[in-house]
Design a protein around this motif. Structure first.
Motif, PDB file in Angstrom:
ATOM      1  N   SER A 182       0.845  -1.179   0.000  1.00  0.00           N
ATOM      2  CA  SER A 182       0.000   0.000   0.000  1.00  0.00           C
ATOM      3  C   SER A 182       0.886   1.236   0.000  1.00  0.00           C
ATOM      4  CB  SER A 182      -0.936  -0.032   1.220  1.00  0.00           C
ATOM      5  OG  SER A 182      -1.853   1.029   1.177  1.00  0.00           O
ATOM      6  N   SER A 187      -3.689   6.431   3.785  1.00  0.00           N
ATOM      7  CA  SER A 187      -4.245   6.591   5.126  1.00  0.00           C
ATOM      8  C   SER A 187      -5.117   7.839   5.182  1.00  0.00           C
ATOM      9  CB  SER A 187      -3.111   6.713   6.154  1.00  0.00           C
ATOM     10  OG  SER A 187      -3.608   7.193   7.392  1.00  0.00           O
ATOM     11  N   LYS A 203      -5.395   3.336  -3.062  1.00  0.00           N
ATOM     12  CA  LYS A 203      -4.687   2.673  -1.971  1.00  0.00           C
ATOM     13  C   LYS A 203      -5.561   2.580  -0.715  1.00  0.00           C
ATOM     14  CE  LYS A 203      -0.719   1.679  -3.884  1.00  0.00           C
ATOM     15  NZ  LYS A 203      -0.271   0.267  -4.052  1.00  0.00           N
ATOM     16  N   THR A 204      -6.399   3.597  -0.499  1.00  0.00           N
ATOM     17  CA  THR A 204      -7.361   3.518   0.606  1.00  0.00           C
ATOM     18  C   THR A 204      -8.310   2.341   0.387  1.00  0.00           C
ATOM     19  OG1 THR A 204      -7.263   5.918   0.851  1.00  0.00           O
ATOM     20  CG2 THR A 204      -9.100   4.790   1.912  1.00  0.00           C
ATOM     21  N   ASN A 207      -6.581  -0.827   1.197  1.00  0.00           N
ATOM     22  CA  ASN A 207      -6.509  -1.011   2.649  1.00  0.00           C
ATOM     23  C   ASN A 207      -7.804  -1.611   3.197  1.00  0.00           C
ATOM     24  OD1 ASN A 207      -4.039   0.223   2.400  1.00  0.00           O
ATOM     25  ND2 ASN A 207      -4.608   2.108   3.472  1.00  0.00           N
ATOM     26  N   LYS A 211      -8.218  -5.343   4.787  1.00  0.00           N
ATOM     27  CA  LYS A 211      -8.716  -5.479   6.153  1.00  0.00           C
ATOM     28  C   LYS A 211      -9.935  -6.389   6.201  1.00  0.00           C
ATOM     29  CE  LYS A 211      -9.380  -4.419  10.547  1.00  0.00           C
ATOM     30  NZ  LYS A 211      -8.436  -4.819  11.624  1.00  0.00           N
ATOM     31  N   LEU A 228      -0.707  -5.011   5.368  1.00  0.00           N
ATOM     32  CA  LEU A 228      -0.437  -3.977   4.376  1.00  0.00           C
ATOM     33  C   LEU A 228       0.917  -3.369   4.689  1.00  0.00           C
ATOM     34  CD1 LEU A 228      -4.006  -2.742   4.725  1.00  0.00           C
ATOM     35  CD2 LEU A 228      -3.050  -3.079   2.433  1.00  0.00           C
ATOM     36  N   HIS A 230       3.808  -0.264   3.715  1.00  0.00           N
ATOM     37  CA  HIS A 230       4.221   0.984   3.070  1.00  0.00           C
ATOM     38  C   HIS A 230       5.743   0.938   2.908  1.00  0.00           C
ATOM     39  CE1 HIS A 230       5.060   5.113   2.167  1.00  0.00           C
ATOM     40  NE2 HIS A 230       5.590   5.345   3.358  1.00  0.00           N
ATOM     41  N   PHE A 276      -1.459  -2.413   9.266  1.00  0.00           N
ATOM     42  CA  PHE A 276      -0.858  -1.594   8.214  1.00  0.00           C
ATOM     43  C   PHE A 276       0.477  -1.082   8.752  1.00  0.00           C
ATOM     44  CE2 PHE A 276      -1.815   2.489   5.492  1.00  0.00           C
ATOM     45  CZ  PHE A 276      -0.759   2.181   4.655  1.00  0.00           C
ATOM     46  N   TRP A 286      -5.307   4.217  10.014  1.00  0.00           N
ATOM     47  CA  TRP A 286      -6.163   4.047   8.843  1.00  0.00           C
ATOM     48  C   TRP A 286      -6.624   5.401   8.300  1.00  0.00           C
ATOM     49  CZ3 TRP A 286      -5.723  -0.464   6.809  1.00  0.00           C
ATOM     50  CH2 TRP A 286      -5.502  -1.592   7.617  1.00  0.00           C
TER      51      TRP A 286
END
Length: 286
Positions: A182, A187, A203-204, A207, A211, A228, A230, A276, A286
């Protein structure tokens, strides 16, 4: 070139005490079976390189849209012929995802690790990071969403039975791992600058989808967790047009970032399901 491990290196499937079918390679697949989706270049290629080079055991399946044109990947295939398989997979074509899953099932029987590394930030005439709402286009939003969110989840869907069979067998983990790449800009809580509508929102979406998958795996008590990751701002083709404003010391090499991400993957536990993580192991809101 034969892109698959020759059948001379295969044996009949073995069956564990839990009834799961495992491959019968030498060393009984010690080191596990890992898959990297989006492996032809950048971070994905570096994942394959380190999975093969830093460990002398385990098998790796590398997938990309055009294996015949992936020269660096094919060079690795020559060097690690017995441990590396290369498959064609296009995240925008679910038939190729299903075909890859079938090939993995026939040759290995299971998976222990799935890394979804493909992604898109910009593409000439198709997608450019939007600095203002007035530049947002429906086609760009849908394009980014298809590559960055839909693709990885469809891959996870088709690899799910293989991951369930594999669990942590042959590895030092007690579970199989799905690691989706991600980005911090995905976020909502960390969003202080705005902009980059298509990339950020795709990307959100990844996520949230990841989840949700993690919650389902836990509810079913499957031996799989989803995380996830980064990677930071990494010196790749994806980030190169946008590196001018990266602070000194914040532009990472592929080697550095992937080494950090693999260390996270190697030490995750069941209670990390659905989390994440940034490259340094810190959780991202998040």
């Amino acid at each position: 070139m034969n892109l698959f491990i020759p059948r001379t290196f295969m044996a009949l499937p073995l069956r564990s005490s839990r009834g799961a079918s495992f491959c019968g390679f030498a060393l009984k697949c010690e080191g596990g079976v890992s898959m990297v989706q989006g492996a032809s270049r950048g971070i994905g290629l570096q994942f394959v390189t380190q999975l093969l080079g830093k460990k002398d055991k385990g098998h790796v399946i590398a997938t990309c849209r055009n294996p015949n044109g992936a020269t660096s990947l094919l060079d690795l295939k020559k060097k690690f012929d017995e441990r590396l398989s290369v498959l064609q997979l296009d995240v925008t074509n679910e038939n190729t995802i299903e075909a890859s899953a079938n090939s993995i099932r026939e040759r290995y029987g299971y998976l222990n690790l799935l890394i979804n590394a493909s992604g898109v930030l910009s593409k000439p005439e198709v997608l450019q990071p939007e600095t203002t709402l007035s530049k947002v286009q429906k086609s760009s939003l849908l394009f980014a969403y298809e590559i960055n969110a839909v693709g990885p989840i469809l891959v996870t869907k088709h690899m799910w039975p293989l991951l369930k069979l594999g669990g942590g067998s042959g590895t030092e983990r007690d579970v199989a791992v799905v690691a989706n790449l991600s980005a911090r800009v995905g976020s909502i809580g960390d969003n202080q600058l705005g902009g980059w509508y298509s990339y950020r929102s795709s990307k959100t979406a990844l996520n949230q989808l990841t989840k949700t998958v993690a919650v389902e795996f836990a509810r079913r008590k499957d031996p799989i967790i989803c995380i996830l990751l980064h990677p930071g701002t990494v010196d790749t083709d994806l980030s190169r047009p946008f590196q001018r404003n990266v602070p000194e010391g914040k532009l990472f090499t592929k080697e550095f970032s992937v080494e950090k991400l693999l260390s996270i993957i190697d030490r995750v536990k069941s209670n990390d399901n659905g989390k994440f993580f940034a490259w340094d192991g810190q959780e991202i809101p998040w």
